[in-house]
Write a protein that holds these residues in place. Structure first.
Motif, short mmCIF file in Angstrom:
data_model
loop_
_atom_site.label_atom_id
_atom_site.label_comp_id
_atom_site.label_asym_id
_atom_site.label_seq_id
_atom_site.Cartn_x
_atom_site.Cartn_y
_atom_site.Cartn_z
N GLU A 248 33.34 37.94 66.24
CA GLU A 248 32.87 39.33 66.27
C GLU A 248 32.81 39.90 67.68
N ALA A 249 32.88 39.06 68.70
CA ALA A 249 32.86 39.54 70.09
C ALA A 249 34.19 40.19 70.43
N VAL A 250 34.15 41.18 71.31
CA VAL A 250 35.36 41.83 71.81
C VAL A 250 35.68 41.22 73.18
N LEU A 251 36.85 40.63 73.30
CA LEU A 251 37.26 39.97 74.53
C LEU A 251 38.33 40.79 75.21
N MET A 252 38.10 41.07 76.48
CA MET A 252 39.05 41.81 77.31
C MET A 252 39.60 40.89 78.38
N SER A 253 40.86 41.07 78.71
CA SER A 253 41.52 40.20 79.69
C SER A 253 41.75 40.93 81.00
N ASP A 254 42.25 40.19 81.97
CA ASP A 254 42.73 40.76 83.23
C ASP A 254 44.21 40.47 83.32
N VAL A 255 45.00 41.52 83.59
CA VAL A 255 46.44 41.36 83.76
C VAL A 255 46.83 41.85 85.15
N ALA A 256 47.13 40.91 86.01
CA ALA A 256 47.60 41.17 87.38
C ALA A 256 47.98 39.82 87.96
N LEU A 257 48.76 39.82 89.02
CA LEU A 257 49.20 38.55 89.59
C LEU A 257 48.18 37.92 90.52
N ASP A 258 47.26 38.71 91.08
CA ASP A 258 46.46 38.20 92.20
C ASP A 258 45.68 36.92 91.92
N PRO A 259 45.15 36.66 90.69
CA PRO A 259 44.45 35.38 90.52
C PRO A 259 45.40 34.18 90.54
N TYR A 260 46.69 34.43 90.26
CA TYR A 260 47.66 33.35 90.10
C TYR A 260 48.69 33.27 91.22
N SER A 261 48.71 34.30 92.09
CA SER A 261 49.76 34.40 93.09
C SER A 261 49.36 33.72 94.39
N SER A 262 50.30 32.99 94.96
CA SER A 262 50.06 32.37 96.27
C SER A 262 50.01 33.42 97.38
N ASP A 263 50.47 34.63 97.09
CA ASP A 263 50.40 35.72 98.05
C ASP A 263 49.11 36.53 97.94
N GLY A 264 48.40 36.43 96.81
CA GLY A 264 47.14 37.14 96.62
C GLY A 264 47.29 38.61 96.32
N ILE B 4 43.79 44.23 76.32
CA ILE B 4 44.52 43.87 77.53
C ILE B 4 44.06 44.80 78.65
N GLY B 5 43.77 44.22 79.82
CA GLY B 5 43.29 45.02 80.95
C GLY B 5 44.21 44.95 82.15
N PRO B 6 45.29 45.73 82.19
CA PRO B 6 46.17 45.71 83.36
C PRO B 6 45.50 46.33 84.58
N SER B 7 45.23 45.52 85.58
CA SER B 7 44.50 45.97 86.77
C SER B 7 45.40 46.06 87.99
N ASP B 8 46.69 45.95 87.80
CA ASP B 8 47.65 45.77 88.89
C ASP B 8 48.08 47.06 89.58
N MET B 9 48.06 48.19 88.85
CA MET B 9 48.47 49.50 89.37
C MET B 9 49.96 49.61 89.67
N MET B 10 50.79 48.81 88.99
CA MET B 10 52.23 49.01 89.07
C MET B 10 52.62 50.22 88.21
N ASP B 11 53.57 51.00 88.66
CA ASP B 11 54.05 52.13 87.87
C ASP B 11 54.74 51.64 86.60
N GLY B 12 54.44 52.28 85.48
CA GLY B 12 55.13 51.99 84.23
C GLY B 12 54.65 50.77 83.48
N ARG B 13 53.61 50.11 84.00
CA ARG B 13 53.26 48.83 83.37
C ARG B 13 52.59 49.01 82.01
N VAL B 14 51.90 50.10 81.76
CA VAL B 14 51.25 50.29 80.47
C VAL B 14 52.31 50.39 79.36
N GLY B 15 53.35 51.21 79.58
CA GLY B 15 54.40 51.34 78.59
C GLY B 15 55.15 50.04 78.38
N PHE B 16 55.41 49.32 79.48
CA PHE B 16 56.12 48.05 79.37
C PHE B 16 55.30 47.04 78.57
#
Length: 335
Positions: A124-140, A174-186
């Motif tokens: 019954e809980a609503v779970l939201m995610s984070d979508v961006a590379l920074d937690p996983y990227s060696s570049d940050g 899904i929570g896209p936090s990356d601010m890339m252009d066009g990512r919501v539609g993709f």
């Protein structure tokens, strides 16, 4: 002001005394314009791989990196307070990071396994995610870095794979936090093609290049290894640009549009609320909360009153939902 309510009040009419509607608690409650309840709160949480982990974030007191076994019993307590929506962020070990963030969609990703466990235990809980590379990227950085530049379109493929993997794990929003252009539609197209038409997207629509993200980056060890995020996050000086971002995100399929941070951008929250019918959310970010924790610890302000006033201001500005680290404390105050 041009509102006729104000134009009709004559200065010489002393029968109008607004204080009469403030004279006791019952009347104040009856005419209260803005309502704030636990249903409006979204609680951000930091997940970490392992067992028996409950590490306090030094720059964000009272907030922790949790292993899933330690998180489960706490989750039930928060839900009993009326908090039903949770935003989950992964604290990824450095050895698992690479340039393309491949661990973000890997089968063995502890974050995806944690989502499955939470969804099985608390459907019954609503779970939201984070979508961006920074937690996983060696570049940050939130996007793919090529020759020192954060590239937009090649990043979208990675964000799409990440989003589908999270949907497969059971995420609701899904929570896209990356601010890339066009990512919501993709992302919307990728989710729909994979059969996840019912998975929502809460887009970080107006995410500003803010000074108030420090404690969050401490929690995830996700600060950029070089440069800054000003080529993709918004300029704090810009207001009308938020309208462009919102219109694009809604056209691309966003179910919610978010403003981040909240407190320094109340005018942006109000602007989006006044111009769009899509629900607006706001992120009361780590630095905003850390200021209150520090001031209260030093006796400079009343913690309970400051928390509620801050959250009420965000609601009053127009936020339908508020992501805040104050969520459990605020929910207890509302009981």
């Amino acid at each position: 002001m041009n509102d006729p309510v104000f134009l009709n009040i004559k200065k010489e009419n002393m029968n109008i005394r607004p204080r009469r509607n403030r004279k006791n608690a019952a009347i104040r409650a009856m005419v209260e314009e803005t309502q704030l309840g636990p249903q409006h709160l979204i609680y951000p949480l930091f997940l970490k791989d392992g067992k028996n982990i409950r590490e306090e974030v030094a720059s964000l007191p009272g907030n922790y990196r949790w292993s899933i076994d330690q998180l489960l019993p706490e989750f039930e307590k928060w839900m009993n307070l009326g908090i039903m929506t949770f935003d989950l962020f992964p604290a990824v070990d450095e050895h698992l990071k690479d340039q393309i963030g491949s661990y973000s969609y890997a089968d063995e990703n502890f974050y995806l396994h944690s989502i499955r466990t939470l969804k099985e235990k608390f459907p019954e809980a609503v779970l939201m995610s984070d979508v961006a590379l920074d937690p996983y990227s060696s570049d940050g950085h939130d996007g793919l870095v090529v020759d020192g530049k954060i590239v937009n379109d090649p990043t979208l493929d990675i964000l799409g794979r990440m989003s589908v993997a999270q949907a497969q794990a059971g995420i609701d929003i899904i929570g896209p936090s990356d601010m890339m252009d066009g990512r919501v539609g993709f992302i919307r197209d990728e989710l729909d093609a994979a059969g996840f038409q019912d998975v929502s997207i809460m887009s970080y629509t107006a995410k500003y290049a803010s000074a108030f993200y420090g404690p969050f980056r401490d929690a995830l060890n996700s600060a950029p290894k070089s440069g800054d995020k000003k080529t993709y996050q918004m300029n704090p000086a810009n207001k009308r640009e938020a309208l462009i971002e919102a219109e694009l995100d809604i056209a691309e399929g966003a179910d919610f549009i978010m403003v981040k941070p909240a407190l320094c951008y109340l005018d942006i929250i109000h602007l989006l609320k006044e111009n769009f019918a899509t629900p607006v959310t706001a992120y009361n970010v780590s630095g905003e909360c850390a200021m209150v924790y520090a001031a209260a610890k030093n006796g400079w302000l009343d913690y309970d009153r400051a928390v509620m006033e801050m959250l009420l201001s965000i609601r009053r500005a127009g936020a339908d939902g508020i992501l805040t680290y104050f969520a459990p404390d605020a929910a207890r105050m509302m009981k």
